[in-house]
Structure formats: C-alpha cells, structure tokens
Design an enzyme around this catalytic site. Sequence first.
Site, PDB file in Angstrom:
ATOM      1  N   GLY A   1       0.833  -1.201   0.000  1.00  0.00           N
ATOM      2  CA  GLY A   1       0.000   0.000   0.000  1.00  0.00           C
ATOM      3  C   GLY A   1       0.864   1.245   0.000  1.00  0.00           C
TER       4      GLY A   1
ATOM      5  CD  GLU B   1      -8.660   0.333  -2.956  1.00  0.00           C
ATOM      6  OE1 GLU B   1      -8.964   1.417  -3.504  1.00  0.00           O
ATOM      7  OE2 GLU B   1      -8.532   0.214  -1.744  1.00  0.00           O
TER       8      GLU B   1
HETATM    9  C1  BEZ Z   1      -2.918   2.111  -1.798  1.00  0.00           C
HETATM   10  O1  BEZ Z   1      -1.871   1.550  -2.060  1.00  0.00           O
HETATM   11  O2  BEZ Z   1      -3.099   2.682  -0.744  1.00  0.00           O
HETATM   12  C2  BEZ Z   1      -4.001   2.105  -2.810  1.00  0.00           C
HETATM   13  C3  BEZ Z   1      -3.692   1.845  -4.094  1.00  0.00           C
HETATM   14  C4  BEZ Z   1      -4.691   1.852  -5.034  1.00  0.00           C
HETATM   15  C5  BEZ Z   1      -5.972   2.125  -4.683  1.00  0.00           C
HETATM   16  C6  BEZ Z   1      -6.252   2.408  -3.366  1.00  0.00           C
HETATM   17  C7  BEZ Z   1      -5.278   2.378  -2.420  1.00  0.00           C
END
Ligand code: BEZ
Length: 190
Positions: free
Chosen positions: A24, A98
Amino acid sequence: MIRNDFSLRCGDAFESDQPIWLFGYGSLIYKVGFDYQQRRPASIHGWTRRFWQGSHDHRGTLESPGRVATLVASEGAICHGMAYRIAPEVLKALDIREKNGYVRVITDLYFEDGTRDEALVYMATQGNEAWLGEATAFEIAQQISTAAGPSGPNRDYLLLLADALRDMGHDDPHVYALEEALLALEAGAG
Ligand code: BEZ
C-alpha cells in the site's frame, strides 16, 4: 526521470491460495479495513507516488472528481509504503473497493531489514478512464480542497497520507508540496 516504458507483471490472473504480500502506498498505509497476518514497512523500486489519478467514487464525484495517489515509473525512485500479508480472498473485497481505473500488478518488494519478496500492488496507469495526469502543486491542491466523495473529503486523504509518511520517517517531496499548497489555500480562505 519519469519513464513511460515500464514493463509490469500483471496480477489479474493471481490464483494462489497461499498468503500474499499487498503493498500500500496511499490510503492503505493509514486505513486498512481488512484482516491481515503481518504489517511491515516496505518499499518498491522504480516507482514514484503521484496524485495524478482522478477519483469519482471515493474522494470525489463525477461532477467534481478528487485526486488520489497512483504510481508512475521513475528510474532510481523508491516508493515507501506499508506491506500487508493477507489471505488471497481479501483481494475480492479490495477489488471492489479499488476500482475506478486501478489494475493489479506484481512487483518486487523490499523490507527495511534488507529481505525481499514479491507483492501485489494496485496502480492506475496513464490513459485509464479516471486518469488526470500532471498538474502544478497549486492546481492539484485546489482540486483536492473542493472534492469529497463517499470515503470523505479529498483533503483528509492527502493530509492523512502526509502525516503517515512523516510518522514512518520518509520524505516525499510531491506529497509534502501538495500538503503545503493545500494548507496555504485553506489558510487564505479562512
Ligand atoms: C494504496 O496503495 O493505498 C491504494 C492503491 C490503489 C488504490 C487504493 C489504495
């Protein structure tokens, strides 16, 4: 230098029943909302965080899209974030959370103790339906300051991410420049 000629291993066909690492770099750093077995600071190499992706389902609306983080290929760059060891079924819920232009890719993952593994990461690439692309820090901050969606105000997404990166001890000039521009805008409006 930002590259466009990157090659990716696609994570769409991911079918293992073994736990996997999920990396993330945006809201997943500070807002989890799923079960995980381990949570470890980590980084991926050759990628840089940019607020170049539009959000009309989380931090904005179709009429007033917000801006959220994606990854842009950049030679020599290191993107710091948080890695979660998860059961593969967790991805089903995340795929719903997402959507809006993000795809899954597999990339090398580096832990702070020098060990490495592979991780799945969601990224939104140039040309997807919600892509907004590069703009000045002032323009991005202006857009963020007015947008809000079902997940809350866009400003909170940016400020929470900046705080989380600071807490982890990482410099991210792009994120901090946006934070500074946003706070200046809000101070001026107050
Ligand atoms: C994240 O890595 O926090 C993330 C990546 C794509 C969509 C939402 C969150």
